[in-house]
Write a protein that holds these residues in place. Structure first.
Motif, short mmCIF file in Angstrom:
data_model
loop_
_atom_site.label_atom_id
_atom_site.label_comp_id
_atom_site.label_asym_id
_atom_site.label_seq_id
_atom_site.Cartn_x
_atom_site.Cartn_y
_atom_site.Cartn_z
N LYS A 66 38.95 31.25 30.98
CA LYS A 66 39.23 32.08 32.16
C LYS A 66 40.30 31.46 33.04
O LYS A 66 41.19 32.14 33.55
N SER A 67 40.19 30.14 33.22
CA SER A 67 41.12 29.48 34.13
C SER A 67 42.55 29.53 33.59
O SER A 67 43.51 29.57 34.36
N SER A 68 42.69 29.52 32.27
CA SER A 68 44.02 29.65 31.68
C SER A 68 44.60 31.02 31.97
O SER A 68 45.79 31.17 32.27
N THR A 70 43.81 32.91 34.52
CA THR A 70 44.16 32.93 35.93
C THR A 70 45.60 32.46 36.12
O THR A 70 46.40 33.09 36.81
N GLY A 71 45.94 31.34 35.50
CA GLY A 71 47.28 30.80 35.63
C GLY A 71 48.33 31.71 35.02
O GLY A 71 49.40 31.92 35.60
N LEU A 72 48.01 32.26 33.85
CA LEU A 72 48.94 33.16 33.16
C LEU A 72 49.24 34.37 34.04
O LEU A 72 50.41 34.77 34.21
N ASP A 74 48.74 34.55 37.30
CA ASP A 74 49.43 34.06 38.50
C ASP A 74 50.94 34.06 38.30
O ASP A 74 51.69 34.60 39.12
N ARG A 75 51.37 33.44 37.21
CA ARG A 75 52.81 33.30 36.99
C ARG A 75 53.47 34.65 36.71
O ARG A 75 54.59 34.92 37.18
N GLU A 78 53.71 36.41 40.06
CA GLU A 78 54.80 35.85 40.87
C GLU A 78 56.15 36.43 40.46
O GLU A 78 57.04 36.60 41.28
N ARG A 84 47.36 42.29 40.50
CA ARG A 84 45.90 42.30 40.48
C ARG A 84 45.41 43.50 41.28
O ARG A 84 45.88 43.73 42.40
#
Lengths: 167, 167
Positions: A66-68, A70-72, A74-75, A78, A84
């Motif tokens: 999940k945390s991966s 989130t980062g994917l 996020d970027r 951006e 979201r």
DNA sequence: TATTGTTATACTCTATAACTATA
DNA sequence: TATAGTTATAGAGTATAACAATA
């Protein structure tokens, strides 16, 4: 032995598949780079092109933590490729939606991929291409079934979607 | 259209190949993780299993920058999987050699990969597997030729070798 | 209590640019 | 001058563990 009597120039099933994989991934990587995105980011776009999955669903689809994801996300967010969207039913949950810019990118990339694949199979006859397509589809469908995914939910996503799932 | 008349359950050539690629890469990733190495590191081992290439040759084979290969070799060397051997003819150059530990790892991983691929193609008849092997080999050979590599130098490396090259 | 997602942290992979040492 | 390789640096991807908010 997986390959009964490999003939002249036959690498054997394992090496042939592995190297085919590197060739296709290479094409994917080049195309993604041309569009200034990574392969995982392109794959994310391929998935959200037709759906608005939650972070957890994406993690399952992509076989990532999940945390991966989130980062994917996020970027990608951006860069204005996805957004979201708050879930109306569960306030813990978010859905990931593609933006117009993201859609433009993935559509263009999918067309590029089709052209690259056409190059890759240029040596095959149309009948051989169909045969390859059928065999590969069967393998993917069986694998998806094995993993609990519903491959028939798949649309022509330019192949950037990876494993598909039923919500 | 790349795929003339895709039949029932046929994803089309592009999606089928792309998804097959993700399935095989997934298998590679799982196996590599079981052995506590990354996929690029496993690929490096697959190459140096049968050769002692220079850093520059590795960069060409893997389509990576020299500096990326330096890091890859650094980390593999720290783990005792490969060693740098000074070239006797050119003192600027180094050759990368596999260690006994590295060989053990790649041999075991190659066996695991064969088993995973066997699972993946479990639904196909032996004749279909042979057909797939032949088609994939032809594509890979054509691609290698296009890129100036000599695929016929390839040995059964468990498919972890990626593109092969002539020195 | 369990689930959804994020944050903090650490490591690997990768490229670019600048560098060293040979050739 | 050109080539082989390394170092410095920065960004992306990934996982684990701890956390907040909500169910």
């Amino acid at each position: 032995m997986l390959t009964p009597l490999p003939g002249e120039g036959d690498l054997g099933l394992v090496d042939a598949l592995a190297q085919l994989t590197f060739a296709v991934q290479g094409a994917l990587g080049r195309i993604a780079a041309e569009h200034d995105v990574s392969v995982p980011a392109a794959r994310l776009l391929g998935i959200v092109r037709d759906r608005q999955p939650t972070i957890g669903e994406l993690a399952t689809f992509l076989q990532l933590d999940k945390s991966s994801v989130t980062g994917l996300v996020d970027r990608a967010a951006e860069r204005g490729l996805v957004t979201r969207v708050a879930s109306p039913v569960d306030r813990r949950s978010v859905r990931v939606a593609i933006t117009a810019e993201g859609r433009e990118l993935i559509d263009s990339g999918a067309a590029d991929l089709e052209a690259e694949i056409a190059l890759l199979v240029a040596d095959l006859t149309p009948a051989q291409r169909t045969r390859l397509s059928v065999l590969a589809s069967r393998i993917v469908a069986a694998d998806a079934r094995r993993r609990g995914f519903d491959i028939h939910a798949t649309r022509a996503t330019g192949g950037l979607s990876g494993g598909e799932a039923r919500a």
